[in-house]
Design an enzyme around this catalytic site. Structure first.
Site, PDB file in Angstrom:
ATOM      1  N   CYS A   1     -51.214 -20.584 -96.298  1.00 53.29           N
ATOM      2  CA  CYS A   1     -50.952 -21.931 -96.808  1.00 53.29           C
ATOM      3  C   CYS A   1     -52.098 -22.460 -97.660  1.00 53.29           C
ATOM      4  O   CYS A   1     -51.949 -23.488 -98.336  1.00 53.29           O
ATOM      5  CB  CYS A   1     -50.693 -22.894 -95.650  1.00 53.29           C
ATOM      6  SG  CYS A   1     -52.126 -23.107 -94.554  1.00 53.29           S
ATOM      7  N   GLN A   2     -53.249 -21.782 -97.664  1.00 49.09           N
ATOM      8  CA  GLN A   2     -54.419 -22.284 -98.365  1.00 49.09           C
ATOM      9  C   GLN A   2     -54.177 -22.590 -99.842  1.00 49.09           C
ATOM     10  O   GLN A   2     -54.722 -23.566-100.364  1.00 49.09           O
ATOM     11  CB  GLN A   2     -55.589 -21.300 -98.223  1.00 49.09           C
ATOM     12  CG  GLN A   2     -56.179 -21.245 -96.827  1.00 49.09           C
ATOM     13  CD  GLN A   2     -55.490 -20.228 -95.945  1.00 49.09           C
ATOM     14  OE1 GLN A   2     -54.385 -19.790 -96.257  1.00 49.09           O
ATOM     15  NE2 GLN A   2     -56.120 -19.848 -94.852  1.00 49.09           N
TER      16      GLN A   2
END
EC number: 2.1.1.37
Length: 398
Positions: free
Chosen positions: A140-141
């Site tokens: 998700c970064q």
């Protein structure tokens, strides 16, 4: 889950880096002193959690559907689908500790961790005909604020690899999970071009946004799930998970026409919904006259510095303080947490406590140093949430 080699550090001066280094060393010395019994006298008994996440996801009989897990991390989706009756085919994650975690808790599973878990090196066509559903949470970064929201310019963007696996295996259905920022205006073009365009040719896509407390998880955490079905009939039969629990302080979600939302916001909490525990109740801590949901447990592998803190924001710090819980310097276990008394005397969290707040049962232990364990926990889909998604998919497939 991102590999440690992809970690993006702070661009700071040598003087600033020295400040952090000395602070870290001082904390390590204080911790070692406490573990030797030379620190402050313990003031909190070892807590016994009242929340058992297993109760939030009753084990269902096998439904005959076979699932493949990508970006497995600490195993949130894996555990949820397992308890929902799906047959586990294999798990892949590039973090070695994640592979060890999954092998330890499920010795009978096929698990690929470390270099073997690198999804970019797998020919997924070998699984064609052997997998009914693919599930995973691509890192998700690239889309989160903590990860700097660089989208497809971020080397950690693995959504194209998840899509490649779907197109090569051609499962009946798939589930991809991520932060809700991905469905915001900033990434609208990315979503259309990278995610929707290649998949819509063969799959009907549905977006579902769910909140953790709606499923008994005492944490402020909201995530988006992309559910895809190869057959339109199955897609038309699909119903997103309904809430099982309520927390009266939850904010009301804004309904968007093109998104199926967590329906908690549309329901008036009633006797049909069980009450969601607050943090202190869930962890079995004494009543201090105040309890609330945990702020989002941050992953220690997200952001510019590896850490043993789960603190996600300044506002979260205020909530933890009111709860009289110390979120920084999480201890490996409850015994060490009790010995290492914070200066303000608040209750120190342990890795098992953070796991409970994320919806993992006590039996699900995490491998690696504290920051590696917290990384697996904070990056995971809360298992009870994954469980409800898995059940909703099984119902659509039946």
């Amino acid at each position: 889950m991102a590999a440690s080699s992809w970690h993006q550090g702070w661009d700071i001066t040598d003087e600033e880096r020295e400040v952090y280094r000395k602070r870290s060393q001082a904390s390590s010395r204080a911790k070692a002193k406490a573990v030797r019994g030379e620190g402050r006298r313990p003031i909190h008994p070892i807590n016994v959690p009242w929340l058992n996440p297993d109760d939030l996801m009753p084990q269902l009989a096998s439904n005959g559907w076979r699932s493949l897990s990508l970006f497995s991390g600490g195993g949130g989706l894996d555990l949820g689908f397992d308890r929902a009756g799906f047959t586990h085919v294999a798990s892949y994650d590039i973090l070695p500790e994640s592979g060890i975690t999954l092998r330890n808790v499920r010795p009978e599973w096929t698990v690929f961790g470390g270099e073997q878990g690198d999804v970019t090196q797998v020919d997924w066509r070998e699984y064609r005909g052997l997998v009914d559903i693919i599930h995973g949470g691509p890192p998700c970064q690239p889309f989160s604020v903590a990860g700097r929201q660089q989208g497809k310019e971020d080397s950690r963007d693995m959504f194209p690899e998840f899509i490649r696996a779907v197109l090569e295996i051609e499962p009946i259905a798939f589930v991809a999970e991520n932060v809700t920022a991905l469905v915001g205006k900033k990434f609208s073009s990315y979503l259309k071009e990278v995610v929707e365009h290649p998949l819509r040719q063969n799959y009907t896509l549905i977006q579902v946004i769910l909140s953790a407390p709606s499923f008994g998880i005492p944490q402020m955490r909201k995530r988006v799930f992309f559910v895809g079905f190869r057959q339109e009939k199955m897609a038309s039969n699909y119903q997103s998970p309904l809430p099982t629990h309520s927390w009266h302080h939850l904010p009301t979600d804004k309904v968007k026409p093109h998104v199926q939302l967590d329906l908690f916001s549309l329901l008036d909490p009633s006797e049909t919904l069980q009450p969601c525990m607050g943090v202190r109740e869930a962890l079995g801590l004494p009543d201090i006259g105040f309890d609330t949901l945990s702020p989002t447990i941050r992953s220690s592998l997200t952001g510019p510095r590896h850490t043993t803190s789960v603190l996600s924001s300044v506002s979260a710090q205020k909530i933890w303080e009111k709860l009289q819980i110390w979120p920084n310097g999480v201890a490996l276990n409850r015994e060490q947490a009790r010995l290492f008394v914070p200066d303000n005397g608040h209750f120190r969290l342990s890795v098992p406590d953070c796991a409970i707040l994320q919806g993992f049962p006590e039996s699900w232990s995490f491998d690696g140093a504290v920051y590696k364990a917290l990384g697996q926990i904070g990056n995971a889909v809360p298992p009870p949430m994954a469980y409800r998604v898995a059940v909703s998919i099984a119902q659509a497939l039946s």
